[in-house]
Design a protein around this motif. Structure first.
Motif, mmCIF file in Angstrom:
data_model
loop_
_atom_site.group_PDB
_atom_site.id
_atom_site.type_symbol
_atom_site.label_atom_id
_atom_site.label_comp_id
_atom_site.label_asym_id
_atom_site.label_seq_id
_atom_site.Cartn_x
_atom_site.Cartn_y
_atom_site.Cartn_z
ATOM 1 N N ALA A 55 6.932 -0.042 14.103
ATOM 2 C CA ALA A 55 5.590 0.456 14.380
ATOM 3 C C ALA A 55 5.221 1.570 13.421
ATOM 4 O O ALA A 55 5.913 2.583 13.335
ATOM 5 C CB ALA A 55 5.500 0.958 15.829
ATOM 6 N N LEU A 56 4.126 1.372 12.702
ATOM 7 C CA LEU A 56 3.556 2.461 11.922
ATOM 8 C C LEU A 56 2.869 3.419 12.888
ATOM 9 O O LEU A 56 2.306 3.010 13.897
ATOM 10 C CB LEU A 56 2.523 1.927 10.935
ATOM 11 N N THR A 57 2.905 4.703 12.603
ATOM 12 C CA THR A 57 2.264 5.678 13.478
ATOM 13 C C THR A 57 1.591 6.761 12.667
ATOM 14 O O THR A 57 2.158 7.269 11.692
ATOM 15 C CB THR A 57 3.268 6.308 14.458
ATOM 16 N N LEU A 84 8.094 -8.551 14.007
ATOM 17 C CA LEU A 84 7.114 -7.940 14.907
ATOM 18 C C LEU A 84 6.756 -6.556 14.380
ATOM 19 O O LEU A 84 7.638 -5.721 14.143
ATOM 20 C CB LEU A 84 7.680 -7.824 16.322
ATOM 21 N N PHE A 85 5.458 -6.304 14.202
ATOM 22 C CA PHE A 85 4.984 -5.038 13.664
ATOM 23 C C PHE A 85 3.812 -4.530 14.507
ATOM 24 O O PHE A 85 2.968 -5.325 14.933
ATOM 25 C CB PHE A 85 4.539 -5.202 12.210
ATOM 26 N N GLN A 86 3.786 -3.218 14.720
ATOM 27 C CA GLN A 86 2.683 -2.628 15.479
ATOM 28 C C GLN A 86 1.880 -1.694 14.584
ATOM 29 O O GLN A 86 2.436 -0.941 13.788
ATOM 30 C CB GLN A 86 3.180 -1.847 16.688
ATOM 31 N N ALA A 118 4.587 -8.855 4.312
ATOM 32 C CA ALA A 118 5.323 -9.545 5.376
ATOM 33 C C ALA A 118 4.473 -10.728 5.826
ATOM 34 O O ALA A 118 3.817 -10.678 6.871
ATOM 35 C CB ALA A 118 5.596 -8.595 6.535
ATOM 36 N N PRO A 119 4.466 -11.797 5.050
ATOM 37 C CA PRO A 119 3.478 -12.880 5.219
ATOM 38 C C PRO A 119 3.430 -13.512 6.597
ATOM 39 O O PRO A 119 2.350 -13.908 7.055
ATOM 40 C CB PRO A 119 3.912 -13.903 4.164
ATOM 41 N N ASP A 120 4.556 -13.660 7.283
ATOM 42 C CA ASP A 120 4.533 -14.310 8.594
ATOM 43 C C ASP A 120 4.739 -13.297 9.724
ATOM 44 O O ASP A 120 5.235 -13.634 10.801
ATOM 45 C CB ASP A 120 5.571 -15.434 8.674
ATOM 46 N N ALA A 121 4.330 -12.059 9.474
ATOM 47 C CA ALA A 121 4.459 -11.014 10.495
ATOM 48 C C ALA A 121 3.608 -11.328 11.712
ATOM 49 O O ALA A 121 2.548 -11.940 11.626
ATOM 50 C CB ALA A 121 4.054 -9.666 9.906
ATOM 51 N N CYS A 122 4.091 -10.868 12.860
ATOM 52 C CA CYS A 122 3.358 -10.960 14.121
ATOM 53 C C CYS A 122 2.881 -9.544 14.458
ATOM 54 O O CYS A 122 3.690 -8.623 14.515
ATOM 55 C CB CYS A 122 4.255 -11.488 15.233
ATOM 56 N N ILE A 123 1.601 -9.393 14.699
ATOM 57 C CA ILE A 123 1.005 -8.070 14.800
ATOM 58 C C ILE A 123 0.646 -7.727 16.243
ATOM 59 O O ILE A 123 0.017 -8.515 16.950
ATOM 60 C CB ILE A 123 -0.273 -7.967 13.946
ATOM 61 N N ILE A 124 1.074 -6.524 16.652
ATOM 62 C CA ILE A 124 0.598 -5.930 17.902
ATOM 63 C C ILE A 124 -0.285 -4.752 17.507
ATOM 64 O O ILE A 124 0.158 -3.826 16.827
ATOM 65 C CB ILE A 124 1.769 -5.441 18.775
ATOM 66 N N ILE A 206 -0.609 -11.010 18.046
ATOM 67 C CA ILE A 206 -0.003 -11.592 19.246
ATOM 68 C C ILE A 206 -0.146 -10.680 20.464
ATOM 69 O O ILE A 206 0.138 -11.096 21.586
ATOM 70 C CB ILE A 206 1.495 -11.895 19.038
ATOM 71 N N GLY A 207 -0.581 -9.423 20.234
ATOM 72 C CA GLY A 207 -0.667 -8.511 21.368
ATOM 73 C C GLY A 207 -1.538 -7.315 21.074
ATOM 74 O O GLY A 207 -1.836 -6.999 19.917
#
Length: 380
Positions: A55-57, A84-86, A118-124, A206-207
């Motif tokens: 997670a970037l903050t 998974l990345f936020q 990150a081409p196939d990253a899933c983003i929250i 995704i979230g």
């Protein structure tokens, strides 16, 4: 939320199960929490995922994903297998003063910054629902006021990470009991979801981690050192709450042991009433029901906001979407739970629109050092 009698609780990306990292299936992505090997597990396009989330903050100077340091870190985590990345995003950054439609290009750019490395990253997306400062100035009757002093007016607009401490002062912020803020912010969230979901960048989402209040953690504005909320919006909410509970002036006056108040004239308690107790930290339900009622009403106002925004996010996104919030803290760094804490955990866990709870570790330095207790704020 309870899934097949399993309470869902994620705390600081606590690992729930060792499951595949790769995501099967083409874009667009969808996110769900479903049982896997007996445990609640993140699923992306039906595939269970290890809940390792980078997670970037903004708190560490990494607000924007396309900048050099965030890009470097995202690439490193992606290369070792994270998918998974936020990311943080503030609706106030794109909420136009002139009432024109939302432009979601900034949100697209924020997501694209991750996808570029990150081409196939899933983003929250951690979506902050707070009103812009111009809205607060234009709607002062909808803003938080404080029993212990006036609003502090020396705020200077700028990126949130430059004004973090302002959240815990007597700041000019939309009351969490404001129905006008809630409605308008909800409309913006719906518009945001509908527009972003139709973009290429939205396909990676995704979230949504729905945020509000101090640092996005659903603490009441200013509560660390001050006593919210005596404003008009909260007073109106409190009176309506009392009507629903008592129904008549007579029942209210019996509960409060006073003929001074009616359902139309009841006000938020002041500092002296709040700080006075009958026995240590405990209040007497017979002698101090007025303060106890206010505490309960304030807690419900915050939870209603959480439920409302999470429901709108799920209903407005065209694909399955994971939603979560910061809630359920058992604070060990400050003890003003009644003012700004999280006291309705069971209600949040039972909410059908909330999939997970999140909480940081304690901020006590000695607890974070090697050999320290760690002391998670959330109850595991």
């Amino acid at each position: 939320m309870k899934i097949r009698n399993l309470p869902v609780l994620l705390l600081c990306c606590t690992l729930l199960a060792a499951v595949p990292r790769t995501v099967q299936g083409a874009m667009p992505k969808s996110g769900e929490i479903k049982p896997y090997r007996g445990r609640p597990t993140i699923h992306v396009n039906g595939t269970p995922m290890t809940p390792d989330i980078y997670a970037l903050t903004h708190a560490t100077g990494a607000r924007w994903s396309w900048e050099e340091v965030p890009q470097h870190n995202v690439r490193n985590f992606y290369d070792i297998g994270f998918r998974l990345f936020q990311l943080d995003f503030w609706l106030s950054d794109i909420w136009p003063k002139d009432g024109s439609p939302l432009d979601v290009s900034l949100a697209q750019k924020q997501i694209r910054g991750v996808l570029d490395v990150a081409p196939d990253a899933c983003i929250i997306l951690r979506v902050h629902t707070d009103a812009p400062y111009w809205w607060n100035e234009a709607n002062r009757d909808q803003c938080t006021e404080y029993a212990d002093g006036p609003i502090q007016e020396y705020y200077k607009p700028g990126p949130p990470h430059n004004n973090e401490d302002f959240s815990i002062m007597r700041s000019l912020r939309a009351s969490l009991a404001s129905q006008k803020w809630k409605q308008e912010a909800g409309e913006k969230l719906v518009e945001f979801c509908k527009k972003l979901s139709q973009t290429e960048e939205g396909d990676a989402v995704i979230g949504m981690h729905i945020s509000g209040g101090i640092y996005g953690e659903w603490h009441y504005w200013g509560f660390v050192d001050h006593d919210p909320d005596t404003g008009k919006a909260m007073t109106a909410y409190f009176r309506n709450w009392l009507r629903n509970k008592y129904g008549t002036d007579k029942k209210l006056q019996q509960a409060w042991n006073s003929a001074q108040w009616t359902l139309e004239t009841a006000t938020v308690p002041g500092v002296e009433e709040r700080t006075k107790t009958q026995f240590g930290q405990f209040k007497d339900p017979k002698a101090e029901r007025r303060v106890i009622d206010y505490i309960a009403a304030q807690q419900e106002a915050v939870v209603e906001d959480i439920e409302y925004f999470c429901r709108l996010a799920k209903e407005s996104w065209p694909r399955p979407l994971i939603t979560g919030v910061f809630y359920g803290y058992l604070h060990m760094t400050f003890n003003r739970q009644s003012v700004g804490g999280h006291l309705l955990v069971e209600r949040i866990l039972d909410c059908p629109w909330i999939d997970y709870l999140a909480a940081p570790q304690t901020y006590y330095k000695f607890s974070r050092k090697l050999g320290g207790s760690g002391m998670p704020r959330g109850i595991v």
